[in-house]
Design a protein around this motif. Structure first.
Motif, PDB file in Angstrom:
ATOM      1  N   THR A 337       0.851  -1.187   0.000  1.00 21.67           N
ATOM      2  CA  THR A 337       0.000   0.000   0.000  1.00 21.67           C
ATOM      3  C   THR A 337       0.893   1.246   0.000  1.00 21.67           C
ATOM      4  N   GLN A 338       0.262   2.384  -0.218  1.00 22.19           N
ATOM      5  CA  GLN A 338       1.019   3.630  -0.194  1.00 22.19           C
ATOM      6  C   GLN A 338       1.594   3.891   1.189  1.00 22.19           C
ATOM      7  N   ASN A 439       7.459  -2.568  -9.526  1.00 26.17           N
ATOM      8  CA  ASN A 439       6.003  -2.724  -9.561  1.00 26.17           C
ATOM      9  C   ASN A 439       5.458  -2.365  -8.183  1.00 26.17           C
ATOM     10  N   ASN A 440       4.793  -1.194  -8.110  1.00 24.26           N
ATOM     11  CA  ASN A 440       4.220  -0.738  -6.836  1.00 24.26           C
ATOM     12  C   ASN A 440       2.713  -0.997  -6.757  1.00 24.26           C
ATOM     13  N   ASN A 441       2.215  -1.859  -7.615  1.00 27.11           N
ATOM     14  CA  ASN A 441       0.770  -2.125  -7.667  1.00 27.11           C
ATOM     15  C   ASN A 441       0.453  -3.590  -7.386  1.00 27.11           C
TER      16      ASN A 441
END
Length: 442
Positions: A337-338, A439-441
């Motif tokens: 998550t952020q 990849n941050n998703n």
């Protein structure tokens, strides 16, 4: 006749007197004195409370507000009790200057009669708490940035090793950013900031920002034996350090293999699993040049349920055990998550996903684990395993020498990324799937 005239005269005089008295009464009931001694008795970043002396005979008060740069007053509230002599003006802008006036009023024959305005007073709201961000993106460096505050003439920043700021160093700043270098890597600092504005000749301090915890980054050490022209691969192990089982600690068994072959790996640990017996695993990992990773404190929360506290508590446990903070993070389940990314950025930690999942936890079969690694290995791959299973330790005894025989250099995740990116280490807050895939998703 004369007597009658005297009676009439007396009646007329009486009527005149009565009428005059009535007129005086009406005038008195319509006359309202000016409010006196208005003061600002309290203020916050979003409100101002004013007080004044009671006006005798008043039935209530009207409160007027004007921005300091305006001559237009707006009625912002009423006090419908002549004996209640204070009012809180709410929902105003922070760090701003105002003019305030109060009038008294009376009610008579269903009409309201308002007195003249008092002498206006100057007032101000306090600056609000700045939005602070702080991190350690480079070795030994603490950087902080925060939102600019209206009418702030300066800022006061404190950073300390104790969360009560008893050992704080204070900086007086005119810009909304700050950087300090030369700090000891792996130390933990707490940072906060507040705004300062001037009201006349007086300095006024706003609320402190949220306290930000920052782990001071240690730049990954590049082992001089790495050849950038040869293939690289990174083995990573989750959920450790292992407990001793039937006289054997699987984490230590893996470390023996790595030491024998001059290899290194990244170990993502759960802080709650570190104890007096297995903290020797961490010291051995440091000795061999392995990378210490954070895998949350107790692995109870996955993905979106992972909290800042899960990460911080694990970092603290790792540092308490070996004197060093983790330098990389992996989320249980791999979903991020952020807020997870932001916390990792504060601690100078990149995030690691994986490009090869051996599913060693499922099979617990050394041959299947070995086959999965050898089938999917490639230059720049991140291999996912778990060092808490003896079966994984058995598989590693074959995996490491075979990878080396196939031409791979077995290194840490951060080493591999840095070598494949012209010496630039992985960026805190970014999640890497392999040496060049972010990849941050997930």
């Amino acid at each position: 006749m004369v007597k009658r005239i005297k009676v009439i005269t007396r009646i007329i005089i009486a009527v005149i007197i009565f009428a005059a008295a009535a007129a005086i009464y009406v005038v008195n009931e319509q006359t309202v004195n000016v409010v006196k001694s208005i003061t600002m008795s309290e203020n916050t970043s979003s409100s101002i409370t004013v007080s004044w002396h009671e006006v005798k005979g008043a039935d209530g008060y009207h409160i007027y507000l004007s921005k300091n740069d305006s001559t237009v007053f707006e009625r912002v509230g009423d006090v419908n009790d002549g004996k209640a002599c204070s009012f809180q003006i709410e929902n105003i802008g922070s760090g701003d200057f105002y003019k305030i006036n109060v009038t008294a009023y009376k009610l008579f024959n269903n009409e309201k009669y308002e007195g003249d305005p008092a002498e206006e007073i100057s007032a101000y709201s306090l600056p609000c708490a700045p939005d602070l961000s702080a991190s350690s993106a480079e070795e030994g460096v603490l950087s902080a940035q925060w939102s600019e505050q209206k009418n702030a003439v300066s800022y006061e920043l404190e950073y300390a090793k104790s969360d009560d700021f008893s050992d704080a160093k204070t900086e007086k700043l005119t810009e909304n950013n700050f950087t300090v270098e030369g700090l000891q890597p792996h130390d933990i600092y707490f940072v906060r900031v507040r705004s300062v504005m001037k009201a006349g000749s007086k300095k006024v301090y706003g609320d402190w920002s949220e306290v930000i915890r920052v782990g001071i980054r240690k730049k990954p050490v590049m082992n001089p034996d790495i050849d950038p022209d040869k293939p690289l691969i990174a083995l990573s192990f989750d959920d450790g350090p292992a407990f001793e089982y039937e006289g054997v600690n699987s984490t230590m068994e893996i470390l023996k293999v790595l030491e024998e072959h001059g290899a290194r790996a990244t170990f993502f640990m759960c802080g709650s699993r570190i104890n007096e017996e297995n903290k020797a695993c961490l010291l051995k990992e440091i000795e061999l040049g392995c990378e210490l990773g954070n895998h949350t404190y107790d692995h109870r929360n996955y993905g979106h349920k992972v909290t800042t506290g899960d990460i911080v508590k694990s970092s603290n446990a790792i540092k308490d055990a070996c004197g060093q903070l983790p330098t990389i993070f992996r989320c249980p389940g791999g979903i991020i998550t952020q807020s997870i990314r932001e916390e990792c950025k504060k601690e100078g930690m990149p995030l690691a996903y994986w490009s090869v999942d051996t599913e060693d936890w499922k099979s617990q079969d050394p041959k299947k684990i070995y086959d999965e690694v050898m089938k999917h290995a490639y230059d720049g791959a991140i291999i996912l395993m778990h060092d808490i299973y003896p079966s994984t330790a058995e598989a590693v005894k074959k995996i490491v020498p075979q990878l080396i025989e196939d031409g791979y250099q077995v290194v840490t995740i951060s080493e591999m990324i840095a070598v494949r990116n012209d010496g630039n280490p992985p960026e805190p807050g970014q999640q890497y799937v392999d040496y060049n895939t972010i990849n941050n998703n997930t």
